[in-house]
Design a protein around this motif. Structure first.
Motif, PDB file in Angstrom:
ATOM      1  N   ARG A  48       0.799  -1.228   0.000  1.00  0.00           N
ATOM      2  CA  ARG A  48       0.000   0.000   0.000  1.00  0.00           C
ATOM      3  C   ARG A  48       0.826   1.270   0.000  1.00  0.00           C
ATOM      4  O   ARG A  48       0.311   2.355  -0.286  1.00  0.00           O
ATOM      5  CB  ARG A  48      -0.930   0.008   1.203  1.00  0.00           C
ATOM      6  N   LEU A  49       2.133   1.160   0.341  1.00  0.00           N
ATOM      7  CA  LEU A  49       2.966   2.349   0.482  1.00  0.00           C
ATOM      8  C   LEU A  49       4.430   1.992   0.241  1.00  0.00           C
ATOM      9  O   LEU A  49       4.939   1.019   0.786  1.00  0.00           O
ATOM     10  CB  LEU A  49       2.829   2.939   1.893  1.00  0.00           C
ATOM     11  N   SER A  98       1.889   5.433  -3.507  1.00  0.00           N
ATOM     12  CA  SER A  98       0.751   4.721  -2.933  1.00  0.00           C
ATOM     13  C   SER A  98      -0.235   4.381  -4.040  1.00  0.00           C
ATOM     14  O   SER A  98      -0.732   5.291  -4.702  1.00  0.00           O
ATOM     15  CB  SER A  98       0.069   5.575  -1.871  1.00  0.00           C
TER      16      SER A  98
END
Length: 113
Positions: A27-28, A102
């Motif tokens: 996610r990041l 992201s």
């Protein structure tokens, strides 16, 4: 866990540029990058990921969708998903930056000619 360039996973990209994966989560992604003088990244876009480029030291040119922006130390810029972009170090000094994505960009990059 404390992360730094010594403990992070390292890779080389382009013509001798360095990347250190400080955060590598689906996610990041946060990558500390170093670009030597007269280097650039290939022009590309990401289908899903949005990115934020933050310059720690030096000066870059960031081309986004045909417009060139000059970013200096302690300045940053967001690049939205789908926007063609390319970063250049046209100076005689190393550039260090953070690239925050992201979700992460693995498998999400489309190269342009």
């Amino acid at each position: 866990m404390i992360k730094n360039k010594e403990s992070a996973e390292h890779y080389i990209w382009g013509a001798g540029c360095d990347g250190w994966k400080l955060v590598n989560d689906p996610r990041l992604s946060i990558i500390h990058e170093k670009m030597p003088p007269s280097t650039c990244e290939s022009r590309h876009y990401h289908e899903l990921a949005r990115q934020f480029f933050f310059i720690l030291s030096g000066v870059v040119e960031l081309e986004v969708d045909g417009v060139i922006y000059t970013l200096s130390q302690q300045e940053g810029m967001e690049v939205h998903a789908g926007a063609p972009h390319q970063i250049f170090n046209r100076t005689e000094e190393d550039v260090e930056s953070l690239v925050i994505s992201s979700p992460r960009t693995a498998g999400d990059r489309v190269e342009l000619t």
